[in-house]
Design a protein around this motif. Structure first.
Motif, mmCIF file in Angstrom:
data_model
loop_
_atom_site.group_PDB
_atom_site.id
_atom_site.type_symbol
_atom_site.label_atom_id
_atom_site.label_comp_id
_atom_site.label_asym_id
_atom_site.label_seq_id
_atom_site.Cartn_x
_atom_site.Cartn_y
_atom_site.Cartn_z
ATOM 1 N N ASN A 1 0.833 -1.210 0.000
ATOM 2 C CA ASN A 1 0.000 0.000 0.000
ATOM 3 C C ASN A 1 0.864 1.255 0.000
ATOM 4 O OD1 ASN A 1 -2.312 -1.533 0.017
ATOM 5 N ND2 ASN A 1 -2.756 -1.240 2.187
ATOM 6 N N CYS A 2 1.949 1.203 0.767
ATOM 7 C CA CYS A 2 2.865 2.348 0.837
ATOM 8 C C CYS A 2 3.494 2.605 -0.526
ATOM 9 C CB CYS A 2 3.931 2.088 1.892
ATOM 10 S SG CYS A 2 5.026 3.489 2.164
ATOM 11 N N LYS A 3 3.928 1.552 -1.223
ATOM 12 C CA LYS A 3 4.506 1.700 -2.559
ATOM 13 C C LYS A 3 3.483 2.281 -3.529
ATOM 14 C CE LYS A 3 7.968 -1.961 -2.258
ATOM 15 N NZ LYS A 3 8.369 -3.296 -2.726
ATOM 16 N N ASP A 4 2.244 1.773 -3.444
ATOM 17 C CA ASP A 4 1.179 2.291 -4.313
ATOM 18 C C ASP A 4 0.935 3.779 -4.046
ATOM 19 O OD1 ASP A 4 0.898 -0.233 -5.388
ATOM 20 O OD2 ASP A 4 -0.920 -0.732 -4.243
ATOM 21 N N LEU A 5 0.893 4.135 -2.765
ATOM 22 C CA LEU A 5 0.668 5.539 -2.402
ATOM 23 C C LEU A 5 1.834 6.423 -2.839
ATOM 24 C CD1 LEU A 5 -0.972 5.158 1.119
ATOM 25 C CD2 LEU A 5 -2.076 5.913 -0.997
ATOM 26 N N GLN A 6 3.068 5.901 -2.730
ATOM 27 C CA GLN A 6 4.226 6.666 -3.183
ATOM 28 C C GLN A 6 4.179 6.872 -4.693
ATOM 29 O OE1 GLN A 6 7.410 4.309 -1.521
ATOM 30 N NE2 GLN A 6 7.705 5.729 0.192
ATOM 31 N N ALA A 7 3.772 5.844 -5.435
ATOM 32 C CA ALA A 7 3.642 5.974 -6.893
ATOM 33 C C ALA A 7 2.557 6.987 -7.234
ATOM 34 C CB ALA A 7 3.328 4.619 -7.521
ATOM 35 N N GLN A 8 1.446 6.914 -6.532
ATOM 36 C CA GLN A 8 0.350 7.864 -6.758
ATOM 37 C C GLN A 8 0.795 9.283 -6.403
ATOM 38 O OE1 GLN A 8 -3.231 6.887 -4.608
ATOM 39 N NE2 GLN A 8 -4.382 8.581 -5.486
ATOM 40 N N LEU A 9 1.553 9.428 -5.330
ATOM 41 C CA LEU A 9 2.071 10.740 -4.939
ATOM 42 C C LEU A 9 2.992 11.294 -6.016
ATOM 43 C CD1 LEU A 9 2.409 13.013 -2.838
ATOM 44 C CD2 LEU A 9 4.255 11.647 -1.831
ATOM 45 N N GLY A 10 3.853 10.434 -6.567
ATOM 46 C CA GLY A 10 4.737 10.873 -7.649
ATOM 47 C C GLY A 10 3.946 11.364 -8.850
ATOM 48 N N THR A 11 2.890 10.641 -9.210
ATOM 49 C CA THR A 11 2.027 11.051 -10.324
ATOM 50 C C THR A 11 1.359 12.381 -10.018
ATOM 51 O OG1 THR A 11 1.606 8.736 -10.879
ATOM 52 C CG2 THR A 11 0.055 10.359 -11.732
ATOM 53 N N GLU A 12 0.856 12.522 -8.812
ATOM 54 C CA GLU A 12 0.178 13.771 -8.422
ATOM 55 C C GLU A 12 1.149 14.945 -8.397
ATOM 56 O OE1 GLU A 12 -3.072 14.145 -8.116
ATOM 57 O OE2 GLU A 12 -3.381 12.011 -8.507
ATOM 58 N N GLU A 13 2.367 14.694 -7.918
ATOM 59 C CA GLU A 13 3.364 15.772 -7.895
ATOM 60 C C GLU A 13 3.733 16.200 -9.310
ATOM 61 O OE1 GLU A 13 6.395 13.997 -5.452
ATOM 62 O OE2 GLU A 13 5.655 14.996 -3.635
ATOM 63 N N ALA A 14 3.847 15.236 -10.224
ATOM 64 C CA ALA A 14 4.143 15.573 -11.623
ATOM 65 C C ALA A 14 3.003 16.380 -12.225
ATOM 66 C CB ALA A 14 4.389 14.298 -12.432
ATOM 67 N N ALA A 15 1.781 15.968 -11.940
ATOM 68 C CA ALA A 15 0.617 16.710 -12.441
ATOM 69 C C ALA A 15 0.588 18.112 -11.846
ATOM 70 C CB ALA A 15 -0.681 15.960 -12.098
ATOM 71 N N GLN A 16 0.914 18.231 -10.579
ATOM 72 C CA GLN A 16 0.937 19.541 -9.922
ATOM 73 C C GLN A 16 1.993 20.441 -10.557
ATOM 74 O OE1 GLN A 16 2.330 19.582 -5.877
ATOM 75 N NE2 GLN A 16 1.393 21.550 -5.439
ATOM 76 N N ALA A 17 3.160 19.890 -10.830
ATOM 77 C CA ALA A 17 4.228 20.679 -11.456
ATOM 78 C C ALA A 17 3.791 21.145 -12.842
ATOM 79 C CB ALA A 17 5.512 19.857 -11.547
ATOM 80 N N HIS A 18 3.128 20.258 -13.588
ATOM 81 C CA HIS A 18 2.642 20.612 -14.924
ATOM 82 C C HIS A 18 1.599 21.729 -14.837
ATOM 83 C CE1 HIS A 18 1.651 20.070 -19.124
ATOM 84 N NE2 HIS A 18 0.380 19.935 -18.806
ATOM 85 N N ILE A 19 0.690 21.600 -13.891
ATOM 86 C CA ILE A 19 -0.358 22.614 -13.719
ATOM 87 C C ILE A 19 0.248 23.940 -13.284
ATOM 88 C CG2 ILE A 19 -2.335 23.253 -12.269
ATOM 89 C CD1 ILE A 19 -3.172 20.281 -12.405
ATOM 90 N N LYS A 20 1.247 23.908 -12.401
ATOM 91 C CA LYS A 20 1.912 25.144 -11.974
ATOM 92 C C LYS A 20 2.573 25.828 -13.162
ATOM 93 C CE LYS A 20 2.941 24.457 -7.091
ATOM 94 N NZ LYS A 20 3.998 24.329 -6.081
#
Length: 125
Positions: A44-63
Motif C-alpha cells: 500500500n505504501c509503494k502504491d501511495l508513493q507511486a500515486q504521490l509521484g504522479t500527483e506531484e508531476a501533475a501539480q508541477a505541470h499545472i503550476k
C-alpha cells in the motif's frame, strides 16, 4: 485445552509439552499474520508513493501552465492598455483635426464673404 501456568500442577510432562506447542503455534500464527500485514502495508505504501509521484508531476505541470497563463494575461493586459492609450491619442488627434478643419472652413467662409462684400461694393460704386 488451555495451558497450565504457575500454580497449577501439571499432571504429566506431555501436558506441559502440549501447552508449549500450543503457545508456539499461536505465536507463529501471530508472527505470520504480522508478516502478511507488513507486506500489505508495504505494498500500500509503494502504491501511495507511486500515486504521490504522479500527483506531484501533475501539480508541477499545472503550476507551469498557470505561470504561463499568468504571463499571457499580464502581456495581454499590457497590450490592451497600450491599445487604449493609442485609441485615446488617435481620438484626440481626430478631435484636433476636426477643430482645425472647422476653423479653416470658417476662415475660408469669412474670406469668401469679405470677397463677396468687396465685389458687391465695387459693383455698387
Amino acid at each position: 485445552s488451555s495451558p497450565c501456568f504457575g500454580g497449577d500442577n501439571a499432571e504429566n510432562g506431555s501436558s506441559a509439552e502440549a501447552d508449549i506447542e500450543m503457545i508456539r503455534n499461536h505465536l507463529q500464527g501471530t508472527v505470520q499474520a504480522d508478516r502478511v500485514l507488513t507486506q500489505r502495508l508495504q505494498s500500500n505504501c509503494k502504491d501511495l508513493q507511486a500515486q504521490l509521484g504522479t500527483e506531484e508531476a501533475a501539480q508541477a505541470h499545472i503550476k507551469t501552465q498557470a505561470a504561463r497563463a499568468a504571463d499571457d494575461d499580464r502581456r495581454l493586459r499590457d497590450m490592451a492598455a497600450e491599445l487604449e492609450r493609442q485609441v485615446t491619442d488617435a481620438r484626440e488627434r481626430l478631435r484636433q483635426a476636426h477643430e482645425d478643419r472647422r476653423h479653416l472652413h470658417s476662415g475660408q467662409w469669412a474670406k469668401q464673404r469679405s470677397k463677396d462684400t468687396c465685389s458687391f461694393l465695387h459693383e455698387q460704386l
